[in-house]
Structure formats: C-alpha cells, structure tokens
Design a protein around this motif. Structure first.
Motif, PDB file in Angstrom:
ATOM      1  N   ASN A   1       0.821  -1.198   0.000  1.00  0.00           N
ATOM      2  CA  ASN A   1       0.000   0.000   0.000  1.00  0.00           C
ATOM      3  C   ASN A   1       0.862   1.258   0.000  1.00  0.00           C
ATOM      4  O   ASN A   1       0.370   2.321   0.310  1.00  0.00           O
ATOM      5  CB  ASN A   1      -0.906   0.024   1.234  1.00  0.00           C
ATOM      6  N   HIS A   2       2.134   1.141  -0.330  1.00  0.00           N
ATOM      7  CA  HIS A   2       3.018   2.295  -0.293  1.00  0.00           C
ATOM      8  C   HIS A   2       2.485   3.398  -1.194  1.00  0.00           C
ATOM      9  O   HIS A   2       2.136   3.177  -2.330  1.00  0.00           O
ATOM     10  CB  HIS A   2       4.430   1.906  -0.710  1.00  0.00           C
ATOM     11  N   GLY A   3       2.401   4.588  -0.659  1.00  0.00           N
ATOM     12  CA  GLY A   3       1.928   5.724  -1.416  1.00  0.00           C
ATOM     13  C   GLY A   3       0.416   5.874  -1.427  1.00  0.00           C
ATOM     14  O   GLY A   3      -0.108   6.792  -2.026  1.00  0.00           O
ATOM     15  N   VAL A   4      -0.315   4.968  -0.792  1.00  0.00           N
ATOM     16  CA  VAL A   4      -1.765   5.049  -0.765  1.00  0.00           C
ATOM     17  C   VAL A   4      -2.192   5.930   0.406  1.00  0.00           C
ATOM     18  O   VAL A   4      -1.595   5.892   1.475  1.00  0.00           O
ATOM     19  CB  VAL A   4      -2.385   3.633  -0.645  1.00  0.00           C
ATOM     20  N   ASP A   5      -3.229   6.716   0.197  1.00  0.00           N
ATOM     21  CA  ASP A   5      -3.761   7.632   1.196  1.00  0.00           C
ATOM     22  C   ASP A   5      -4.178   6.861   2.451  1.00  0.00           C
ATOM     23  O   ASP A   5      -5.158   6.129   2.450  1.00  0.00           O
ATOM     24  CB  ASP A   5      -4.958   8.353   0.577  1.00  0.00           C
ATOM     25  N   ASP A   6      -3.430   7.027   3.557  1.00  0.00           N
ATOM     26  CA  ASP A   6      -3.701   6.294   4.791  1.00  0.00           C
ATOM     27  C   ASP A   6      -5.066   6.610   5.385  1.00  0.00           C
ATOM     28  O   ASP A   6      -5.678   5.759   6.016  1.00  0.00           O
ATOM     29  CB  ASP A   6      -2.615   6.568   5.826  1.00  0.00           C
ATOM     30  N   ALA A   7      -5.576   7.834   5.188  1.00  0.00           N
ATOM     31  CA  ALA A   7      -6.887   8.187   5.722  1.00  0.00           C
ATOM     32  C   ALA A   7      -7.979   7.365   5.039  1.00  0.00           C
ATOM     33  O   ALA A   7      -8.911   6.888   5.696  1.00  0.00           O
ATOM     34  CB  ALA A   7      -7.154   9.683   5.543  1.00  0.00           C
ATOM     35  N   ARG A   8      -7.866   7.164   3.739  1.00  0.00           N
ATOM     36  CA  ARG A   8      -8.858   6.351   3.034  1.00  0.00           C
ATOM     37  C   ARG A   8      -8.783   4.899   3.487  1.00  0.00           C
ATOM     38  O   ARG A   8      -9.814   4.265   3.721  1.00  0.00           O
ATOM     39  CB  ARG A   8      -8.676   6.446   1.514  1.00  0.00           C
ATOM     40  N   ILE A   9      -7.588   4.379   3.634  1.00  0.00           N
ATOM     41  CA  ILE A   9      -7.411   2.993   4.090  1.00  0.00           C
ATOM     42  C   ILE A   9      -8.000   2.838   5.494  1.00  0.00           C
ATOM     43  O   ILE A   9      -8.677   1.849   5.785  1.00  0.00           O
ATOM     44  CB  ILE A   9      -5.919   2.588   4.096  1.00  0.00           C
ATOM     45  N   ALA A  10      -7.761   3.810   6.366  1.00  0.00           N
ATOM     46  CA  ALA A  10      -8.285   3.740   7.732  1.00  0.00           C
ATOM     47  C   ALA A  10      -9.821   3.730   7.724  1.00  0.00           C
ATOM     48  O   ALA A  10     -10.437   2.980   8.486  1.00  0.00           O
ATOM     49  CB  ALA A  10      -7.768   4.913   8.564  1.00  0.00           C
ATOM     50  N   ARG A  11     -10.443   4.543   6.870  1.00  0.00           N
ATOM     51  CA  ARG A  11     -11.907   4.553   6.787  1.00  0.00           C
ATOM     52  C   ARG A  11     -12.436   3.212   6.276  1.00  0.00           C
ATOM     53  O   ARG A  11     -13.446   2.700   6.769  1.00  0.00           O
ATOM     54  CB  ARG A  11     -12.385   5.704   5.899  1.00  0.00           C
ATOM     55  N   ILE A  12     -11.757   2.640   5.306  1.00  0.00           N
ATOM     56  CA  ILE A  12     -12.167   1.340   4.770  1.00  0.00           C
ATOM     57  C   ILE A  12     -12.034   0.268   5.843  1.00  0.00           C
ATOM     58  O   ILE A  12     -12.958  -0.515   6.075  1.00  0.00           O
ATOM     59  CB  ILE A  12     -11.337   0.982   3.518  1.00  0.00           C
ATOM     60  N   ALA A  13     -10.901   0.246   6.522  1.00  0.00           N
ATOM     61  CA  ALA A  13     -10.676  -0.756   7.579  1.00  0.00           C
ATOM     62  C   ALA A  13     -11.720  -0.635   8.679  1.00  0.00           C
ATOM     63  O   ALA A  13     -12.215  -1.640   9.195  1.00  0.00           O
ATOM     64  CB  ALA A  13      -9.266  -0.614   8.151  1.00  0.00           C
ATOM     65  N   ALA A  14     -12.084   0.598   9.034  1.00  0.00           N
ATOM     66  CA  ALA A  14     -13.067   0.808  10.098  1.00  0.00           C
ATOM     67  C   ALA A  14     -14.465   0.339   9.698  1.00  0.00           C
ATOM     68  O   ALA A  14     -15.290   0.032  10.559  1.00  0.00           O
ATOM     69  CB  ALA A  14     -13.106   2.290  10.491  1.00  0.00           C
ATOM     70  N   ALA A  15     -14.743   0.262   8.401  1.00  0.00           N
ATOM     71  CA  ALA A  15     -16.062  -0.162   7.930  1.00  0.00           C
ATOM     72  C   ALA A  15     -16.205  -1.681   7.850  1.00  0.00           C
ATOM     73  O   ALA A  15     -17.292  -2.188   7.610  1.00  0.00           O
ATOM     74  CB  ALA A  15     -16.338   0.452   6.555  1.00  0.00           C
ATOM     75  N   ILE A  16     -15.128  -2.404   8.060  1.00  0.00           N
ATOM     76  CA  ILE A  16     -15.155  -3.866   8.005  1.00  0.00           C
ATOM     77  C   ILE A  16     -15.497  -4.403   9.394  1.00  0.00           C
ATOM     78  O   ILE A  16     -14.862  -4.050  10.380  1.00  0.00           O
ATOM     79  CB  ILE A  16     -13.796  -4.420   7.527  1.00  0.00           C
ATOM     80  N   THR A  17     -16.525  -5.244   9.454  1.00  0.00           N
ATOM     81  CA  THR A  17     -16.970  -5.825  10.721  1.00  0.00           C
ATOM     82  C   THR A  17     -16.500  -7.270  10.798  1.00  0.00           C
ATOM     83  O   THR A  17     -16.628  -8.025   9.838  1.00  0.00           O
ATOM     84  CB  THR A  17     -18.508  -5.789  10.826  1.00  0.00           C
ATOM     85  N   VAL A  18     -15.967  -7.651  11.953  1.00  0.00           N
ATOM     86  CA  VAL A  18     -15.515  -9.030  12.165  1.00  0.00           C
ATOM     87  C   VAL A  18     -16.583  -9.775  12.951  1.00  0.00           C
ATOM     88  O   VAL A  18     -17.043  -9.306  13.990  1.00  0.00           O
ATOM     89  CB  VAL A  18     -14.166  -9.060  12.920  1.00  0.00           C
ATOM     90  N   PHE A  19     -16.992 -10.941  12.439  1.00  0.00           N
ATOM     91  CA  PHE A  19     -17.968 -11.799  13.103  1.00  0.00           C
ATOM     92  C   PHE A  19     -17.278 -13.079  13.539  1.00  0.00           C
ATOM     93  O   PHE A  19     -17.147 -14.016  12.748  1.00  0.00           O
ATOM     94  CB  PHE A  19     -19.145 -12.125  12.171  1.00  0.00           C
ATOM     95  N   PRO A  20     -16.828 -13.148  14.824  1.00  0.00           N
ATOM     96  CA  PRO A  20     -16.177 -14.372  15.311  1.00  0.00           C
ATOM     97  C   PRO A  20     -17.152 -15.548  15.293  1.00  0.00           C
ATOM     98  O   PRO A  20     -18.344 -15.384  15.557  1.00  0.00           O
ATOM     99  CB  PRO A  20     -15.786 -14.023  16.752  1.00  0.00           C
TER     100      PRO A  20
END
Length: 173
Positions: free
Chosen positions: A9-28
């Motif tokens: 992900n080098h050079g990718v906008d970290d703020a966008r990645i953080a928003r995407i990661a936060a939208a992913i829900t984990v269902f154990p």
C-alpha cells in the motif's frame, strides 16, 4: 490494456485505508467456530467509504464493481457459485478454510489472449482466487493481477498464487 501493480500500500492515502478498515466488521465464529468472518458490506453502507475503495482500485487500474469496469471501458466477467449463471459454464472446485466450494464462469465470456484481473472482497486461504485464476486460464486468458479489499495474512493465501501480483487495501493478522 497493460496493468502493473505491486503487493503493498506504499503511497496510498492512509486516511482512506483507515476509513475502509473501520467499515469492516468481524464476526467471530461465523460460519463456524474458529473462523472470524471479515464482512466488507459495511463499505457499501457508507457512500464516502465506498467511494474511497472504488477510488483506490480505479487509481491502480482495478475494477471493484461492474460499474467501474463500464466506466473504464473494460468487460466484467462474473464468476459465481453453481447454478447462478445461465447457459453453458465451466467450473472449478476449491478449498476454503472451512470446507470446499465451487465457482463457475460462462463459456465464451473470456476469449483467448484476454488480459484479466481477478477482484475479490477477501483473500484468506487463496482458494477462491486460485479457482478464479484457473477458470480464466482454462479459457485462454492471462491473469495479470489479483486485487482484494482485505487480506488475512496469517492464512498465507497469496502464496498459492505463485508469481501473480496481489494488491490489497487492508491487511489483517
């Protein structure tokens, strides 16, 4: 269309990645005990996050949805579970972390010498991506890259893809 990429992900906008990661829900424990399901549908519930994901894929030449394929002038070829596609199909069985499954592709959807990118929501054991690559290659296409929203790194799925480059937005351990 020549498409190049790398597996970082080098050079990718970290703020966008953080928003995407936060939208992913984990269902154990889904779909069975011991599995932690990474649900990416939350990305689609937030238009600004969906736009972030699509923007990142488009910037790198990837097609996250049929709409984007249309937008950039590429064909979209769905690979689906059995009995979801009409007409004559070819299929490929693969292993999951919790069993086996199969995907199908319509015969004639891909032509010899087509260049293809396989896009999936998640790479875990690599079974789905490998099956997709096998289907496309059997039809004569050249798979130049795979792209996923999430990678479960501990399952080492990308190793099954050999030398095919893999682009991932969110990596988890």
């Amino acid at each position: 269309m020549a498409i190049a990429g790398d597996d970082s992900n080098h050079g990718v906008d970290d703020a966008r990645i953080a928003r995407i990661a936060a939208a992913i829900t984990v269902f154990p424990g889904f779909p069975k005990p011991g599995i932690s399901f990474q649900d990416v549908t939350g990305i689609f519930h937030k238009p600004e996050v969906f736009r972030d994901a699509i923007g990142l894929f488009v910037e790198r030449g990837f097609f996250f949805a049929p709409t984007i394929a249309l937008e950039v002038g590429a064909k979209f070829v769905p690979l689906r579970k059995p009995r979801k596609l009409p007409g004559e199909v070819i299929s490929e069985e693969y292993s999951l972390e919790y069993g086996t499954d199969k995907i199908e592709m319509q015969i004639g959807a891909v032509e010899p010498n087509d260049r293809a990118i396989v896009v999936d929501d998640l790479i875990a054991t690599g079974g789905t991506l490998c099956a997709a690559v096998n289907l496309l290659e059997r039809a004569g296409a050249e798979v130049v890259e795979c792209a996923c929203v999430v990678e479960l790194q501990e399952l080492k799925g990308r190793e099954k893809l050999g030398k095919i480059p893999v682009f991932v937005l969110v990596e988890t351990n």
